[in-house]
Design a protein around this motif. Structure first.
Motif, PDB file in Angstrom:
ATOM      1  N   GLU A 115       0.835  -1.202   0.000  1.00 46.34           N
ATOM      2  CA  GLU A 115       0.000   0.000   0.000  1.00 46.34           C
ATOM      3  C   GLU A 115       0.871   1.254   0.000  1.00 46.34           C
ATOM      4  O   GLU A 115       2.009   1.245   0.461  1.00 46.34           O
ATOM      5  N   LYS A 116       0.320   2.334  -0.532  1.00 46.40           N
ATOM      6  CA  LYS A 116       1.038   3.596  -0.566  1.00 46.40           C
ATOM      7  C   LYS A 116       0.580   4.482   0.581  1.00 46.40           C
ATOM      8  O   LYS A 116      -0.601   4.519   0.927  1.00 46.40           O
ATOM      9  N   VAL A 117       1.530   5.185   1.173  1.00 47.70           N
ATOM     10  CA  VAL A 117       1.236   6.078   2.293  1.00 47.70           C
ATOM     11  C   VAL A 117       1.896   7.430   2.048  1.00 47.70           C
ATOM     12  O   VAL A 117       2.852   7.546   1.282  1.00 47.70           O
ATOM     13  N   GLN A 118       1.344   8.441   2.682  1.00 52.35           N
ATOM     14  CA  GLN A 118       1.929   9.787   2.577  1.00 52.35           C
ATOM     15  C   GLN A 118       2.778  10.069   3.807  1.00 52.35           C
ATOM     16  O   GLN A 118       2.338   9.864   4.939  1.00 52.35           O
TER      17      GLN A 118
ATOM     18  N   LEU B 175       9.428  17.510   2.800  1.00 55.54           N
ATOM     19  CA  LEU B 175       8.630  17.449   1.575  1.00 55.54           C
ATOM     20  C   LEU B 175       7.660  16.281   1.691  1.00 55.54           C
ATOM     21  O   LEU B 175       8.068  15.157   2.001  1.00 55.54           O
ATOM     22  N   ALA B 176       6.373  16.542   1.464  1.00 51.93           N
ATOM     23  CA  ALA B 176       5.354  15.498   1.539  1.00 51.93           C
ATOM     24  C   ALA B 176       5.339  14.700   0.239  1.00 51.93           C
ATOM     25  O   ALA B 176       5.209  15.276  -0.846  1.00 51.93           O
ATOM     26  N   VAL B 177       5.478  13.381   0.373  1.00 49.01           N
ATOM     27  CA  VAL B 177       5.454  12.498  -0.794  1.00 49.01           C
ATOM     28  C   VAL B 177       4.586  11.292  -0.502  1.00 49.01           C
ATOM     29  O   VAL B 177       4.236  11.012   0.650  1.00 49.01           O
ATOM     30  N   VAL B 178       4.235  10.578  -1.568  1.00 54.35           N
ATOM     31  CA  VAL B 178       3.478   9.334  -1.453  1.00 54.35           C
ATOM     32  C   VAL B 178       4.350   8.219  -2.015  1.00 54.35           C
ATOM     33  O   VAL B 178       4.885   8.335  -3.114  1.00 54.35           O
TER      34      VAL B 178
ATOM     35  N   THR C 296       7.975   6.887  -6.133  1.00 55.75           N
ATOM     36  CA  THR C 296       7.640   7.967  -5.195  1.00 55.75           C
ATOM     37  C   THR C 296       7.045   9.139  -5.952  1.00 55.75           C
ATOM     38  O   THR C 296       7.556   9.539  -6.995  1.00 55.75           O
ATOM     39  N   GLU C 297       5.961   9.704  -5.448  1.00 58.91           N
ATOM     40  CA  GLU C 297       5.282  10.830  -6.087  1.00 58.91           C
ATOM     41  C   GLU C 297       5.144  11.989  -5.113  1.00 58.91           C
ATOM     42  O   GLU C 297       5.079  11.790  -3.893  1.00 58.91           O
ATOM     43  N   LEU C 298       5.072  13.189  -5.656  1.00 59.66           N
ATOM     44  CA  LEU C 298       4.853  14.369  -4.828  1.00 59.66           C
ATOM     45  C   LEU C 298       3.434  14.368  -4.277  1.00 59.66           C
ATOM     46  O   LEU C 298       2.481  14.016  -4.974  1.00 59.66           O
ATOM     47  N   ALA C 299       3.297  14.793  -3.030  1.00 58.54           N
ATOM     48  CA  ALA C 299       1.979  14.962  -2.425  1.00 58.54           C
ATOM     49  C   ALA C 299       1.616  16.446  -2.369  1.00 58.54           C
ATOM     50  O   ALA C 299       0.597  16.816  -1.785  1.00 58.54           O
TER      51      ALA C 299
END
Length: 210
Positions: A101-104, A128-131, A165-168
């Motif tokens: 699962e992905k989390v922020q 920096l917030a990421v997912v 990894t993606e930007l949140a």
């Protein structure tokens, strides 16, 4: 990021008194919750927990083996209360996560290098917030400010993200701003005679004239 295995004990004492007794026993009071599970009050070994955070950072994933429970639970620190004077952990909130699962999360950002001469770098955000996938969370990011001139900005888009990894936040989220530093002449111009602020000097003169 690899997971860290840690043991835990069920916690039956609550309130400030119970928390103090737990800490005196070398344990950290904690609450484990998430995924529709009933919150569990547990106690973690203080030294092992501190060593794991020191080595892996705040986004360390723990495999928690609770005494008397069937099977271990994966969890991620959600909130950590720390005593800055004693440098000890007072309480931890842990959120249950599942493999895949992905989390922020908020990941620390470090600026490297030196901006251009006569500039001042102002940090707008140190994280920096990421997912990302729970078992592959980045521990930190580095962004170079080498040679940046006054007026430049460091944004989320400047951070190199690992695969998966993606930007949140929006790409233009500002992490730091490079501004022009004041010269010695400008700093002297901001003060009146004797180093006092000019505005205060003017007020004093007006009062003397009256």
């Amino acid at each position: 990021m690899s997971e860290v295995k840690i043991s835990a004990e069920p916690r039956t004492e609550f309130g400030k008194g119970g928390a103090r007794r737990t800490r005196r026993a070398g344990l950290v009071p904690a609450v484990l919750y998430g995924h529709g599970e009933k919150p569990q009050h547990i106690a973690l070994p203080a030294r092992e927990f501190a060593a794991a955070i020191r080595h892996g950072g705040l986004n360390t994933v723990f495999t928690i083996d609770i005494a008397g429970a069937s099977g271990a639970t994966l969890a991620l620190p959600k909130a950590i209360q720390r005593d800055p004077i004693k440098d000890t952990y007072e309480h931890v909130d842990l959120i249950i996560v599942k493999r895949g699962e992905k989390v922020q999360v908020d990941v620390p950002v470090t600026l490297t290098g030196e901006a251009a001469r006569n500039t001042l770098v102002v940090n707008e955000s140190n994280t920096l917030a990421v997912v990302a996938e729970a078992m592959h969370l980045p521990s930190s990011f580095e962004v170079s400010i080498e040679g940046l001139e006054a007026g430049a900005q460091v944004t989320a888009a400047d951070v190199q993200l690992p695969a998966g990894t993606e930007l949140a936040v929006e790409p233009d989220f500002v992490l730091a701003i490079v501004s022009q530093a004041q010269t010695a002449e400008q700093m002297e111009g901001d003060t009146g005679e004797g180093g006092e602020p000019a505005a205060e000097g003017e007020t004093a003169e007006a009062a003397t004239e009256e």
